[in-house]
Structures are given as structure tokens and as C-alpha cells.
Design a protein around this motif. Structure first.
Motif, short mmCIF file in Angstrom:
data_model
loop_
_atom_site.label_atom_id
_atom_site.label_comp_id
_atom_site.label_asym_id
_atom_site.label_seq_id
_atom_site.Cartn_x
_atom_site.Cartn_y
_atom_site.Cartn_z
N PHE A 67 -22.47 -11.94 72.45
CA PHE A 67 -21.49 -11.42 73.25
C PHE A 67 -21.59 -9.77 72.99
CE2 PHE A 67 -17.15 -9.55 73.30
CZ PHE A 67 -16.51 -9.91 74.45
N ARG A 68 -21.69 -9.47 71.53
CA ARG A 68 -21.78 -8.07 71.14
C ARG A 68 -22.82 -7.36 71.68
NH1 ARG A 68 -19.40 -7.90 65.12
NH2 ARG A 68 -19.41 -5.67 65.52
N TYR A 69 -23.93 -8.06 71.80
CA TYR A 69 -25.38 -7.57 72.38
C TYR A 69 -24.92 -7.13 73.76
CZ TYR A 69 -30.14 -6.95 73.52
OH TYR A 69 -31.46 -6.52 73.80
N PHE A 70 -24.62 -7.87 74.68
CA PHE A 70 -24.29 -7.79 76.01
C PHE A 70 -23.57 -6.83 76.22
CE2 PHE A 70 -26.96 -11.52 76.89
CZ PHE A 70 -27.65 -11.31 77.99
N ARG A 71 -22.32 -6.59 75.41
CA ARG A 71 -21.34 -5.86 75.46
C ARG A 71 -22.07 -4.33 75.22
NH1 ARG A 71 -15.91 -6.31 72.06
NH2 ARG A 71 -17.51 -5.80 70.44
N LYS A 72 -22.91 -4.18 74.42
CA LYS A 72 -23.65 -2.88 74.40
C LYS A 72 -24.18 -2.39 75.44
CE LYS A 72 -26.52 -3.39 70.97
NZ LYS A 72 -27.68 -3.37 70.13
N PHE A 73 -24.64 -3.17 76.60
CA PHE A 73 -25.24 -2.85 77.80
C PHE A 73 -24.19 -2.93 78.77
CE2 PHE A 73 -28.82 -4.02 75.14
CZ PHE A 73 -29.83 -3.20 75.46
N LYS A 74 -22.87 -3.36 78.63
CA LYS A 74 -21.69 -3.28 79.64
C LYS A 74 -21.92 -4.33 80.39
CE LYS A 74 -20.67 1.78 79.37
NZ LYS A 74 -20.67 2.95 79.95
N LYS A 75 -22.38 -5.71 79.79
CA LYS A 75 -22.63 -6.61 80.65
C LYS A 75 -21.87 -7.73 79.96
CE LYS A 75 -25.48 -4.77 83.42
NZ LYS A 75 -25.43 -4.81 84.82
N THR A 76 -21.35 -8.79 80.74
CA THR A 76 -20.80 -9.85 80.20
C THR A 76 -21.96 -11.08 80.00
OG1 THR A 76 -19.18 -9.79 81.99
CG2 THR A 76 -19.27 -12.10 81.09
N TYR A 77 -21.55 -11.60 78.82
CA TYR A 77 -22.56 -12.34 78.15
C TYR A 77 -22.55 -13.88 79.07
CZ TYR A 77 -24.88 -15.99 74.95
OH TYR A 77 -25.68 -16.70 74.26
N PRO A 78 -23.62 -14.26 79.63
CA PRO A 78 -23.86 -15.05 80.78
C PRO A 78 -23.42 -16.57 80.35
CG PRO A 78 -26.00 -14.26 80.48
CD PRO A 78 -25.04 -13.63 79.68
N VAL A 79 -23.91 -16.85 79.07
CA VAL A 79 -23.72 -18.09 78.56
C VAL A 79 -22.10 -18.56 78.43
CG1 VAL A 79 -23.68 -19.85 76.65
CG2 VAL A 79 -25.75 -18.46 77.40
N MET A 80 -21.37 -17.44 78.02
CA MET A 80 -19.81 -17.33 77.79
C MET A 80 -19.25 -17.60 79.19
SD MET A 80 -17.19 -14.67 76.64
CE MET A 80 -17.22 -13.61 78.20
N ALA A 81 -19.78 -16.94 80.01
CA ALA A 81 -19.05 -16.87 81.54
C ALA A 81 -19.45 -18.35 82.07
CB ALA A 81 -19.82 -15.97 82.69
N GLN A 82 -20.70 -19.00 81.98
CA GLN A 82 -21.03 -20.30 82.33
C GLN A 82 -19.96 -21.60 81.59
OE1 GLN A 82 -25.72 -19.31 82.55
NE2 GLN A 82 -25.02 -20.84 80.79
N LEU A 83 -19.83 -21.28 80.26
CA LEU A 83 -18.86 -22.20 79.43
C LEU A 83 -17.50 -22.05 80.04
CD1 LEU A 83 -18.53 -24.01 77.05
CD2 LEU A 83 -17.86 -21.91 75.82
N GLU A 84 -17.04 -20.72 80.43
CA GLU A 84 -15.72 -20.58 80.87
C GLU A 84 -15.73 -21.43 82.34
OE1 GLU A 84 -14.27 -16.76 78.62
OE2 GLU A 84 -14.67 -16.62 80.49
N SER A 85 -16.59 -21.02 83.21
CA SER A 85 -16.70 -21.91 84.38
C SER A 85 -16.40 -23.30 84.34
CB SER A 85 -17.72 -21.47 85.29
OG SER A 85 -17.91 -20.29 85.45
N PHE A 86 -17.17 -23.84 83.31
CA PHE A 86 -16.94 -25.27 83.27
C PHE A 86 -15.88 -25.89 82.64
CE2 PHE A 86 -18.13 -29.21 80.78
CZ PHE A 86 -18.67 -29.99 81.44
N LEU A 87 -15.26 -25.15 81.57
CA LEU A 87 -14.34 -25.68 80.84
C LEU A 87 -13.03 -25.30 81.51
CD1 LEU A 87 -14.81 -24.45 77.06
CD2 LEU A 87 -15.00 -26.66 77.70
#
Length: 221
Positions: A67-87
Motif C-alpha cells: 500500500f505504501r509503495y503504491f501510494r508513493k506513485f499516487k496509485k491505489t494498491y490493486p490487491v486492496m481494491a480487489q479485496l474490497e470489491s469482493f468483501l
């Protein structure tokens, strides 16, 4: 049998930057245990869904290294987005290609970022590097994409095939007829190699469930 050749460039070799590789030779789909894999997948998804009532993004991801790595590039961590879409949103699990489902299920289970490519479409050796500037390539689905300065990127003799931030290219991404994929486990710098190993083992367990006769080779670069 073709064996993928992956290596880090000189600038990466001195860093604690583990990169997991699991190459798989699947038998013909007529020899797959699709019913067994489907039953395992349903059990795993039911277990993951139990997390929904207590899921909290800040608690679960704010200190996550991906999450922190993707945030450095101003991007959303895609695995987090996938998990939230499912949950949280009730989005269905993608049913295209059991080979792809192995990767997607592993991401939901481990929250680790994977990439999947067709080895037969890779041209020559793959070199992992960090580009000094943006480099254009054709992303999955034919979209125009580019690498990111300082992001882990991979190229073969035909050009860029993977980017941690931008994802896979169009040429080497999974196809309907793919039987020789490579599952790649990305990690931010200083991520424990043991966790990458654990993720590779999780992928391998799902592969064995889907195709007990599959041959596998794995390593951590």
C-alpha cells in the motif's frame, strides 16, 4: 521445454528486493481436476468473506508495504481494491481461466501482488530493472501504458513486459490457450524473502489442486 530466463540488472543485485518466480507446465485441461479446484476455491473464498464484518482499510492496509509503495506513485494498491470489491461490494470472483483464478485467489488470500505471463510469448531473457524515465509499452487489453521512474520493471528482447505499478503487457499476458504460465511475486524493497517464498508455496498448492500432474519450477531472485 522452454525455461524462462529472468535476471536482475547490476543496479538491483545489491538490494534486498526479493522477486518470486513460479513457472508451471500445465497438462491439457482434460487432465485438470476442475471440480476439486472449484471446491477448494469456494472454501477459501468463504473463509476470506468472514473477514468482511471487521474489515478496516486504515487498520489493515495503512502500514502495509505494498500500500505504501503504491501510494508513493499516487496509485491505489490493486490487491486492496480487489479485496474490497469482493468483501464490501459483492463483486463476483472472476471466472475467466482457472490458471488466472489461481493468481487472483492467491492475491486475495495473501494480499501480495502477483503478475502472470505466458512463457511461450516471452522473447528471450527477461531483465528486471528500475527505469530512469517513463518508457512506453502496450499494456494488457491493448491500452497505451508506460513504466514509472524508479518502479520495478521487466523487459525481454521485444520490450517491456511487466511493471509493478503499470501491470503486464499485452503480448505476454495470459491467453485462453496458455498452458505454460509463469507466476511472478512482486515485493517492495526490504520485504522479507521468506514471505515471498510463502506466497510461492500458496500458488503451488492451488496449482496442484487444479492440475495434480503439473510440473513446476520456482525460485526467488
Amino acid at each position: 521445454m522452454k525455461l524462462i530466463d529472468m535476471q536482475k540488472d547490476a543496479a538491483l543485485k545489491g538490494l534486498q528486493l526479493p522477486f518470486g518466480v513460479l513457472e508451471v507446465w500445465y497438462p491439457d485441461s482434460s487432465d485438470w481436476d476442475t471440480a476439486g479446484f472449484e471446491a477448494l476455491k469456494r472454501r477459501e473464498l468463504d473463509e476470506i468473506m468472514l473477514l468482511a464484518p471487521e474489515y478496516d482499510r486504515k487498520r489493515d492496509f495503512s502500514e502495509d508495504p505494498y500500500f505504501r509503495y503504491f501510494r508513493k506513485f499516487k496509485k491505489t494498491y490493486p490487491v486492496m481494491a480487489q479485496l474490497e470489491s469482493f468483501l464490501l461490494k459483492g463483486r463476483p470472483f472472476p471466472e475467466w481461466s482457472p490458471i488466472n483464478q489461481v493468481a487472483f485467489l492467491t492475491e486475495l488470500k495473501t494480499r501480495v501482488l502477483l503478475g502472470t505471463h505466458d512463457v511461450e510469448r516471452v522473447q528471450g531473457p527477461v531483465t528486471l530493472y528500475r527505469p530512469a524515465a517513463e518508457e512506453s509499452f502496450t499494456g494488457m487489453g491493448g491500452r497505451e501504458s508506460h513504466s514509472y521512474k524508479g518502479d520495478l520493471t521487466g523487459r525481454d528482447d521485444g520490450g517491456i513486459i511487466l511493471s509493478m505499478i503499470a501491470g503486464p503487457d499485452e503480448r505476454t499476458c495470459l491467453q485462453e490457450d496458455t498452458l505454460h504460465p509463469v507466476y511472478l511475486v512482486f515485493a517492495p524493497e526490504d520485504y522479507p524473502a521468506a514471505r515471498v517464498e510463502s506466497c510461492l508455496e500458496q500458488i503451488a498448492a492451488y496449482v496442484r489442486a487444479l492440475a495434480p500432474g503439473a510440473r513446476m519450477e520456482r525460485l526467488v531472485l
